[in-house]
Design an enzyme around this catalytic site. Sequence first.
Site, PDB file in Angstrom:
ATOM      1  CD  GLU A   1      -3.387  -5.643   3.969  1.00  0.00           C
ATOM      2  OE1 GLU A   1      -4.332  -4.900   4.350  1.00  0.00           O
ATOM      3  OE2 GLU A   1      -2.203  -5.332   4.110  1.00  0.00           O
TER       4      GLU A   1
ATOM      5  CD  GLU B   1      -3.006  -1.114   2.237  1.00  0.00           C
ATOM      6  OE1 GLU B   1      -2.937  -0.210   3.090  1.00  0.00           O
ATOM      7  OE2 GLU B   1      -3.892  -1.986   2.250  1.00  0.00           O
TER       8      GLU B   1
END
Length: 512
Positions: free
Chosen positions: A418, A212
Site C-alpha cells: 500500500e 496491518e
Amino acid sequence: MTSTVPPARTATSPSAARTPSAARTATTARTASATAPTARATAESPSPAHAFPPAFRWGAATAAYQVEGAVREGGRTASIWDTFSHTPGRTAGGQTGDLAVDHFHRFREDVRLMARLGLTSYRFSLSWPRVQPTGRGPALESGLDFYRALADELREHGIRPVATLYHWDLPQHLEDAGGWPARDNAERFAEYASLAARALGDRIDTWVTLNEPWCSAFLGYGSGVHAPGRTDPADALRAAHHLNLAHGLAVGALRAALPSAAEIAVSLNLHAVRSLSGHPDDLAAARRIDAVGNRIFTGPLFTGAYPADLLADTAHLVDWEALVRDGDLAEISRPIDLLGLNYYTPTVVSATRDTEGATRHDGHGESRHSPWPGADGVAFHRAPGELTAMGWPIDPTGLTDLLTSLHREHGLPLLVTENGAAFEDVVGPDGSVDDPERIAYLSAHLAAVHHAIEAGADVRGYYLWSLLDNFEWAYGYAKRFGAVHVDYDTLARTPKASAHWYAEVIRRGGID
C-alpha cells in the site's frame, strides 16, 4: 469511549438518499472505456530514466469492506466494521460500507478498467463473514463463488490476483466471543485460511495473511478509533500476540493446502520512526515507539522472540510469560516468501515536554485513549513538509529507509502493498479529475522505491492505494484515496489524471 472523527465534507460525501438499488440503476455517464488510456500500447517512447525490473508487479489495492457493499447478500453476516459503522458517533456522518462502491456487483467493470490501465496485479481482500459467516464451520459456497469469479476475471485479463485473508472485517460472532484478545481467535483464523486456500488455491498463487495487524490491535482495542472500538491497552497487547499467532498458524494451513509454488506474505504498516532531536530522552522515546509500533511484529515473525525492551515497557500491563505459550513463537516465525510494507508518512517523536498540549500527531485518529501502550511519556510531532487531506506529512524518504532497513535486517523479497494519498479532488466541468498533487506524491514515492532497489533491496512490486475512491473507515466517504474517482450517487467510475499517469508509468516500466 467514542472516538472523535472528522465531519463529512459536503463536496465529497454521498447523499443521504444513496441506496444500493438506486445506485445500481443509475446511469453511468462516464466510463473507463471513454477516458482510460491503453496502457499496453505499442507506441514508441523514450526509455524511462529510472527503469524498474522487467518482472516488477505494477498493482493497485482495495479492501473488501471498503469497496464490496452487498453486506446482506449471499449469506454474509455482520463484521465488526458493520457493527461499528452502524453505531452512532463512530464514523463521519454515520456513514457505512453497506453499499461502498458496489464492487461486488461491478467487479467485471472494475477489472476491465484495471486492464485498460495496464495493471499486472490486483490486491484485494476476502471478506471473512462472506466466506465463513460465523467464523466457524464450513465455508459458504456463494461467498467463495464471488472470489472465484473475481480471480477468474483477473486472470482472463492478464492480471495477477493477490488475496489478503484479513483486512479488518472480523466476523461479529467472533468478536462477541472475545475477539482478537481471545486466543481462540487465532485458531479460528487458521481454519478460515485453510478453507479459503483449498477453494481458491487453484486460481490465486499469492496470499497475504494479515493486513496491518498493528491497526487491528492498537486502533481496534487500544485507542478505539477502529472497530470494534475497545479501549483497553492490555487487550491491545493480547490482540497483537494473537494476531501474530494467527498469522503463523495460517502460514502452516496455507502451506498444507496450496501448491508448493504459492507465495505467502504478511503486510505490515511499519512506522518510519524518527526522534525529534539527538537528545537521549528523545532517542529513548523513538526506541519505545519502534518497539510497540514495529518490533512487536518483526521480532517474533523474523527472529522468533519478542524484544526484551518491549516486554519491559509493557510488563505492567500484561503477563507475557502467561500470554506467550510454549510453541507460539515457533508457529509465528514460520518462514514466508514475501514481506509486504504499507507506507504513507513518517512518525516523529520526542519525550513529552511540559509545555506541549494534548494533541497527538501520530496520524492514527483522535481519541482520549492512546494506541501506544507502554509509551505514555512520548510526544508525537508532524514531520516537516506538505500535508495530504489526511493531515499526513509527505516524506518519501521514509519509504526508502524502511525498505533498505528491512532488506538489511531480514533479507526477504519485498512488496510495497500500500502507498498513496488522499487529496481534495475536484471534478471539472467536463467530468474529469485533475489531481497533480497525487501524481507528485506517487512519483516521489516510486522514486523512493527505485532508490531502495538501487541500494540492493529486492523490491518486487508496488500496489497503489487505492484503485477506487471508497469507504475510508471512520472517515466515511470524506477522504478520497483512489486513482479512479467514484461518484457516490451514481457509482460511475472516472479515472483521474493520476490513473492515466500511472498507466503510462506501467507502459514504460519506470519513471523519469
